[in-house]
Motif scaffolding. Structure first.
Motif, PDB file in Angstrom:
ATOM      1  N   LYS A 128      21.796   9.196 -32.419  1.00  0.00           N
ATOM      2  CA  LYS A 128      22.960   9.643 -31.647  1.00  0.00           C
ATOM      3  C   LYS A 128      23.891  10.304 -32.661  1.00  0.00           C
ATOM      4  O   LYS A 128      24.211   9.715 -33.698  1.00  0.00           O
ATOM      5  CB  LYS A 128      23.659   8.462 -30.977  1.00  0.00           C
ATOM      6  CG  LYS A 128      24.875   8.868 -30.163  1.00  0.00           C
ATOM      7  CD  LYS A 128      25.478   7.663 -29.454  1.00  0.00           C
ATOM      8  CE  LYS A 128      26.618   8.074 -28.545  1.00  0.00           C
ATOM      9  NZ  LYS A 128      27.158   6.919 -27.807  1.00  0.00           N
ATOM     10  N   TYR A 145      20.004   0.784 -23.859  1.00  0.00           N
ATOM     11  CA  TYR A 145      21.317   0.927 -23.230  1.00  0.00           C
ATOM     12  C   TYR A 145      21.712   2.401 -23.132  1.00  0.00           C
ATOM     13  O   TYR A 145      22.143   2.876 -22.084  1.00  0.00           O
ATOM     14  CB  TYR A 145      22.359   0.138 -24.034  1.00  0.00           C
ATOM     15  CG  TYR A 145      23.769   0.360 -23.545  1.00  0.00           C
ATOM     16  CD1 TYR A 145      24.251  -0.319 -22.427  1.00  0.00           C
ATOM     17  CD2 TYR A 145      24.616   1.254 -24.184  1.00  0.00           C
ATOM     18  CE1 TYR A 145      25.537  -0.109 -21.957  1.00  0.00           C
ATOM     19  CE2 TYR A 145      25.910   1.467 -23.723  1.00  0.00           C
ATOM     20  CZ  TYR A 145      26.356   0.787 -22.620  1.00  0.00           C
ATOM     21  OH  TYR A 145      27.632   1.000 -22.146  1.00  0.00           O
ATOM     22  N   GLU A 146      21.571   3.140 -24.236  1.00  0.00           N
ATOM     23  CA  GLU A 146      21.941   4.560 -24.248  1.00  0.00           C
ATOM     24  C   GLU A 146      21.070   5.359 -23.279  1.00  0.00           C
ATOM     25  O   GLU A 146      21.547   6.284 -22.629  1.00  0.00           O
ATOM     26  CB  GLU A 146      21.802   5.137 -25.666  1.00  0.00           C
ATOM     27  CG  GLU A 146      22.791   4.580 -26.673  1.00  0.00           C
ATOM     28  CD  GLU A 146      24.200   5.150 -26.542  1.00  0.00           C
ATOM     29  OE1 GLU A 146      24.423   6.117 -25.801  1.00  0.00           O
ATOM     30  OE2 GLU A 146      25.096   4.607 -27.214  1.00  0.00           O
ATOM     31  N   GLN A 147      19.791   5.004 -23.149  1.00  0.00           N
ATOM     32  CA  GLN A 147      18.876   5.731 -22.271  1.00  0.00           C
ATOM     33  C   GLN A 147      19.265   5.574 -20.800  1.00  0.00           C
ATOM     34  O   GLN A 147      18.899   6.402 -19.977  1.00  0.00           O
ATOM     35  CB  GLN A 147      17.435   5.267 -22.485  1.00  0.00           C
ATOM     36  CG  GLN A 147      16.857   5.807 -23.779  1.00  0.00           C
ATOM     37  CD  GLN A 147      15.499   5.222 -24.107  1.00  0.00           C
ATOM     38  OE1 GLN A 147      15.233   4.058 -23.853  1.00  0.00           O
ATOM     39  NE2 GLN A 147      14.644   6.036 -24.686  1.00  0.00           N
ATOM     40  N   GLN A 148      20.021   4.537 -20.472  1.00  0.00           N
ATOM     41  CA  GLN A 148      20.464   4.329 -19.090  1.00  0.00           C
ATOM     42  C   GLN A 148      21.611   5.258 -18.712  1.00  0.00           C
ATOM     43  O   GLN A 148      21.877   5.464 -17.545  1.00  0.00           O
ATOM     44  CB  GLN A 148      20.902   2.874 -18.882  1.00  0.00           C
ATOM     45  CG  GLN A 148      19.745   1.896 -18.920  1.00  0.00           C
ATOM     46  CD  GLN A 148      20.211   0.460 -18.868  1.00  0.00           C
ATOM     47  OE1 GLN A 148      21.404   0.183 -18.765  1.00  0.00           O
ATOM     48  NE2 GLN A 148      19.279  -0.463 -18.957  1.00  0.00           N
ATOM     49  N   SER A 149      22.278   5.831 -19.717  1.00  0.00           N
ATOM     50  CA  SER A 149      23.408   6.719 -19.467  1.00  0.00           C
ATOM     51  C   SER A 149      22.934   8.025 -18.830  1.00  0.00           C
ATOM     52  O   SER A 149      21.892   8.556 -19.188  1.00  0.00           O
ATOM     53  CB  SER A 149      24.117   7.024 -20.787  1.00  0.00           C
ATOM     54  OG  SER A 149      24.982   8.122 -20.634  1.00  0.00           O
ATOM     55  N   GLU A 150      23.723   8.545 -17.891  1.00  0.00           N
ATOM     56  CA  GLU A 150      23.358   9.826 -17.266  1.00  0.00           C
ATOM     57  C   GLU A 150      23.457  10.978 -18.264  1.00  0.00           C
ATOM     58  O   GLU A 150      22.916  12.046 -18.044  1.00  0.00           O
ATOM     59  CB  GLU A 150      24.227  10.096 -16.047  1.00  0.00           C
ATOM     60  CG  GLU A 150      25.708  10.197 -16.354  1.00  0.00           C
ATOM     61  CD  GLU A 150      26.561  10.312 -15.098  1.00  0.00           C
ATOM     62  OE1 GLU A 150      27.550  11.062 -15.143  1.00  0.00           O
ATOM     63  OE2 GLU A 150      26.241   9.653 -14.101  1.00  0.00           O
ATOM     64  N   ASP A 151      24.163  10.760 -19.380  1.00  0.00           N
ATOM     65  CA  ASP A 151      24.320  11.792 -20.409  1.00  0.00           C
ATOM     66  C   ASP A 151      23.165  11.805 -21.405  1.00  0.00           C
ATOM     67  O   ASP A 151      23.137  12.629 -22.312  1.00  0.00           O
ATOM     68  CB  ASP A 151      25.623  11.577 -21.192  1.00  0.00           C
ATOM     69  CG  ASP A 151      26.849  11.729 -20.304  1.00  0.00           C
ATOM     70  OD1 ASP A 151      26.778  12.492 -19.327  1.00  0.00           O
ATOM     71  OD2 ASP A 151      27.861  11.077 -20.594  1.00  0.00           O
ATOM     72  N   PHE A 152      22.214  10.866 -21.264  1.00  0.00           N
ATOM     73  CA  PHE A 152      21.134  10.760 -22.246  1.00  0.00           C
ATOM     74  C   PHE A 152      20.104  11.857 -22.022  1.00  0.00           C
ATOM     75  O   PHE A 152      19.363  11.855 -21.049  1.00  0.00           O
ATOM     76  CB  PHE A 152      20.447   9.398 -22.180  1.00  0.00           C
ATOM     77  CG  PHE A 152      19.417   9.219 -23.268  1.00  0.00           C
ATOM     78  CD1 PHE A 152      19.796   8.743 -24.510  1.00  0.00           C
ATOM     79  CD2 PHE A 152      18.088   9.558 -23.050  1.00  0.00           C
ATOM     80  CE1 PHE A 152      18.862   8.595 -25.528  1.00  0.00           C
ATOM     81  CE2 PHE A 152      17.143   9.399 -24.071  1.00  0.00           C
ATOM     82  CZ  PHE A 152      17.535   8.924 -25.296  1.00  0.00           C
TER      83      PHE A 152
END
Length: 71
Positions: A6, A59-66
């Protein structure tokens, strides 16, 4: 072996890091140096590079911005 990083950055290389103007992107690379090399032509001010793995990556992969950048 490629990992996912990231990258927190400012749009302009000359821009002073201000939290409100900080953006993030996700990129696959072998290490932090490889991340900088892959992004060198973008003219951005890289503020921080963080390795994502395990639960933090999930956790980051669940974000719509990922979205992984393609370089």
């Amino acid at each position: 072996d490629e990992m996912i990083f990231k990258v927190l950055y400012q749009d302009l290389a000359s821009e002073v890091p201000v939290r409100e103007n900080t953006h993030s992107l996700y990129i696959e690379a072998s290490n932090e140096r490889d991340v900088r090399y892959k992004l060198k032509d973008r003219g951005i001010n890289i503020e921080f590079i963080q390795t994502l793995e395990g639960e933090h990556l999930a956790y980051e992969q669940q974000s719509e911005d990922f979205t992984l950048e393609t370089v």
